[in-house]
Scaffold this active site. Structure first.
Site, PDB file in Angstrom:
ATOM      1  N   HIS A 292     -12.006  -1.094  -8.460  1.00 10.26           N
ATOM      2  CA  HIS A 292     -13.204  -0.251  -8.596  1.00 10.26           C
ATOM      3  C   HIS A 292     -12.907   1.221  -8.304  1.00 10.26           C
ATOM      4  O   HIS A 292     -13.748   2.072  -8.533  1.00 10.26           O
ATOM      5  CB  HIS A 292     -14.371  -0.791  -7.732  1.00 10.26           C
TER       6      HIS A 292
ATOM      7  N   ASP B 197       0.862  -1.190   0.000  1.00  9.73           N
ATOM      8  CA  ASP B 197       0.000   0.000   0.000  1.00  9.73           C
ATOM      9  C   ASP B 197       0.891   1.231   0.000  1.00  9.73           C
ATOM     10  O   ASP B 197       2.123   1.123   0.015  1.00  9.73           O
ATOM     11  CB  ASP B 197      -0.962   0.003   1.206  1.00  9.73           C
TER      12      ASP B 197
HETATM   13  C1  LIG Z   1     -10.771   1.073  -1.358  1.00  8.30           C
HETATM   14  S1  LIG Z   1      -9.304   0.762  -0.546  1.00  8.30           S
HETATM   15  C2  LIG Z   1      -9.344  -1.001  -0.358  1.00  8.30           C
HETATM   16  C3  LIG Z   1      -8.585  -1.459   0.848  1.00  8.30           C
HETATM   17  C4  LIG Z   1      -8.655  -2.958   1.116  1.00  8.30           C
HETATM   18  N1  LIG Z   1      -8.129  -3.723   0.003  1.00  8.30           N
HETATM   19  C5  LIG Z   1     -10.079  -3.352   1.433  1.00  8.30           C
HETATM   20  O1  LIG Z   1     -10.689  -4.043   0.609  1.00  8.30           O
HETATM   21  O2  LIG Z   1     -10.558  -2.997   2.504  1.00  8.30           O
HETATM   22  C6  LIG Z   1      -8.055   1.029  -1.759  1.00  8.30           C
HETATM   23  C7  LIG Z   1      -6.653   0.865  -1.218  1.00  8.30           C
HETATM   24  O3  LIG Z   1      -5.730   1.140  -2.277  1.00  8.30           O
HETATM   25  C8  LIG Z   1      -4.659   1.913  -1.740  1.00  8.30           C
HETATM   26  N2  LIG Z   1      -4.054   2.697  -2.825  1.00  8.30           N
HETATM   27  C9  LIG Z   1      -4.647   3.653  -3.562  1.00  8.30           C
HETATM   28  N3  LIG Z   1      -3.784   4.146  -4.458  1.00  8.30           N
HETATM   29  C10 LIG Z   1      -2.621   3.490  -4.281  1.00  8.30           C
HETATM   30  C11 LIG Z   1      -1.365   3.549  -4.916  1.00  8.30           C
HETATM   31  N4  LIG Z   1      -1.126   4.382  -5.933  1.00  8.30           N
HETATM   32  N5  LIG Z   1      -0.401   2.732  -4.477  1.00  8.30           N
HETATM   33  C12 LIG Z   1      -0.623   1.865  -3.442  1.00  8.30           C
HETATM   34  N6  LIG Z   1      -1.801   1.757  -2.827  1.00  8.30           N
HETATM   35  C13 LIG Z   1      -2.797   2.569  -3.223  1.00  8.30           C
HETATM   36  C14 LIG Z   1      -5.343   2.784  -0.713  1.00  8.30           C
HETATM   37  O4  LIG Z   1      -4.417   3.329   0.209  1.00  8.30           O
HETATM   38  C15 LIG Z   1      -6.303   1.807  -0.089  1.00  8.30           C
HETATM   39  O5  LIG Z   1      -5.729   1.109   0.959  1.00  8.30           O
END
Ligand SMILES: C[S@@+](CC[C@H](N)C(=O)[O-])C[C@H]1O[C@@H](n2cnc3c(N)ncnc32)[C@H](O)[C@@H]1O
Length: 556
Positions: A468, A425
């Site tokens: 999504h 992440d």
């Molecule tokens: C909607 S959340 C889903 C979190 C987890 N997988 C869940 O289902 O509860 C999206 C995740 O993607 C991570 N994220 C978004 N953009 C990112 C990036 N460019 N690199 C790494 N992680 C990222 C966010 O920090 C977040 O933890």
């Protein structure tokens, strides 16, 4: 005397023919005669079967007996439920927690562990699996329910008929089965395909090509097999004007709930309105009005002078393991604000741009905590059944990319303790997650960027509610990075809600994603296309819970 002429007497204690008792004996309870001419009777603690003369068909006694179907009767004996032959002998040695009746040479049984399956008349299992529930066979097909509460049709050998899962389902009646998905009730054909596009609050089976259905407005009508309206049976009961008015002021609910959390009202209960005003710095009129509004939302209940949280209201407590307190603040604050530009976002040639929500969250440590506690509650609530559905061998190198605070990773580790889990992440997220979880055996953290090469190799990649958040172009880029860390044959699991191809269920959530992240919900077809472009083939879709599905893909 022909047993077919016998009926159960009005008092239910003997059988009669033309209003005259068929025999002199009396029982506590009798049931009707079935082929081969035997009827269940009960007297005191004992139950058995009798012939048309009222005499016992055999010498054994049971706790309960039921009618013969296809040559077998269900009995409840001291050592469990099973089936007997007409001479009272056991049909097979096994004992069950409960048995149904034979229909179509199969019978539903409940095992001692509470799970259900079908058995053949020799007692052998009709198929190897056990299910949360199974119904009777009719015309060669039955309905089974999985652990997530979803239903499908199986054939006599336990093989899926069409592979489509529904939130509720019935057996086939003249080629159509009643089925319910997220949008409502419909009829489906033998391919599991909806017979028409509409959904209803309730539907009856087709009767000579027509069915009575109830609309969502409470009206009743008759439709044909194409879903076309034929006859109005009852006008709408609910005012569509009132329903629309209610929908238009949805923000009343959002803001009332958020105010209760923000003002500390949730944590202050139970107490009297006066005490609440004091504790939370409210006017006495304000405290009373807020409590009444929370009562209308069924979040609080009145108990004499005291007001306390309801079971629903408990989810707003900060210490609740599934707390929605942070979600309440996010929806009324940052996320709610984003919705004000919905019209702009939908325009063909507007200059609206999706916000960089994850960047904003990462830059503000307090917001990051709040946002990820919100995601953690949803993950804890929605992902309980996911680890089993992955069907891992148990020692794989697994990367949960965009895994947030590691909730799913921890679930996976508790099911597969030998798996080598890594959560990838944003660095800011990893830092906070690491601090809050401490050292967890088997769990590694990889600060990184979904869009840049991931410095790791993996046997399995998980993308749970990640794709999504992005449009197709960005989703493809993430999938390409996932493909790069896998060897051919490596597994990818995408955990997301699936939109029905022509359905409306989930469409508001789809708009929420557009406004919050620029992303979208997708159908199975849309995922299939994206996966193929990124070098994966979709091999299975496991609908394990009402909301998220597990799409299983393989690196080509
Ligand atoms: C909607 S959340 C889903 C979190 C987890 N997988 C869940 O289902 O509860 C999206 C995740 O993607 C991570 N994220 C978004 N953009 C990112 C990036 N460019 N690199 C790494 N992680 C990222 C966010 O920090 C977040 O933890």
């Amino acid at each position: 005397m022909n047993w077919r002429d016998l009926n159960v007497s009005a008092c239910g204690k003997y059988h009669e023919r033309d209003g005259q008792p068929a025999y002199s004996g009396r029982f506590d309870e009798v049931l009707k005669f079935h082929v081969p001419g035997l009827a269940p009777v009960k007297c005191g603690d004992e139950a058995w079967h009798v012939g048309p003369d009222g005499n016992a068909a055999y010498s054994r006694r049971f706790i309960r007996t039921f009618g013969f179907y296809e040559g077998f009767a269900t009995v409840q004996a001291q050592d469990g439920w099973h089936h007997i032959h007409p001479d009272g002998s056991d049909a097979y040695p096994e004992r069950y927690d409960w048995c149904g009746n034979f229909q179509g040479e199969r019978c539903t049984v409940r095992l001692q562990d509470g799970r259900y399956r079908h058995v053949r008349s020799d007692g052998s299992f009709a198929y190897p699996e056990t299910w949360r529930y199974v119904g009777d066979y009719k015309d060669g097909f039955c309905v089974i329910q999985n652990d997530a509460g979803l239903c499908t049709h199986l054939d006599l050998n336990g093989k899926p008929l069409h592979g489509n899962w529904f939130t509720d389902l019935d057996v086939f009646h003249k080629g159509f089965a009643r089925a319910r998905d997220g949008d409502g009730w419909m009829h489906v054909d033998l391919r599991g395909a909806p017979a028409y596009a509409q959904r209803f609050a309730a539907v009856e089976p087709f009767y000579n090509g027509q069915a009575r259905v109830e609309r969502f407005d409470g009206g009743l009508e008759v439709i044909n097999e194409l879903g076309q309206h034929l006859v109005e049976l009852r006008p709408a009961r609910q005012s569509e004007f009132a329903a629309l008015s209610g929908d238009m002021v949805g923000y009343w609910r959002t803001e009332t709930i958020a105010a209760a959390v923000r003002l500390g009202v949730i944590e202050a209960l139970p107490c009297t309105p006066g005490a609440l005003a004091e504790k939370c710095g409210l006017s006495s009129d304000g405290a009373m009005r807020l409590l009444r509004a929370l009562g209308e939302l069924r979040l609080v209940e009145r108990n004499a002078e005291n007001w306390r949280l309801s079971v629903r209201g408990d989810f707003l407590l900060e210490g609740h393991p599934l707390t929605l307190a942070d979600a309440a603040l996010e929806y009324s604050g940052a996320l709610g604000d984003l919705w004000s530009s919905l019209s702009e976002a939908l325009k063909a040639h507007g200059d609206w741009r999706a916000p960089d929500i994850f960047g904003e969250v990462a830059r503000d440590p307090a917001r990051l905590q709040e946002h990820h506690r919100m995601l953690r509650s949803y993950a804890r609530h929605d992902y309980a059944l996911i680890p089993d559905a992955l069907r891992l061998q148990g020692h794989e190198r697994v990367v949960d990319a965009g895994g947030g605070f590691g909730t799913l990773a921890m679930n996976i580790l508790s099911t597969y303790p030998d798996a080598r889990m890594t959560v990838l992440d944003k660095p800011e997220v990893v830092e906070q997650a690491r601090n809050s979880l401490g050292v967890v055996p088997g769990l590694n953290w990889l600060p990184g960027d979904l869009f840049e090469p991931w410095s790791i190799r993996a046997d399995v990649v998980i993308l749970a509610r990640v794709l999504h958040d992005w449009d197709d172009g960005d989703a493809f880029k993430i999938l390409a990075q996932a493909r790069a860390v896998l060897s051919p044959g490596g597994q990818l699991f995408i955990i997301e809600m699936l939109m029905e191809k022509h359905g409306v269920s989930g469409a508001l959530c789809d708009l929420h994603l557009l406004m919050a992240t620029g992303g979208r919900e997708r159908s199975k077809k849309a995922f299939e296309r994206l996966l193929a472009e990124a070098g994966f083939s979709l091999i299975d879709v496991r609908q394990v819970a009402a909301l998220p599905a597990v799409l299983c893909a393989e690196a080509i």
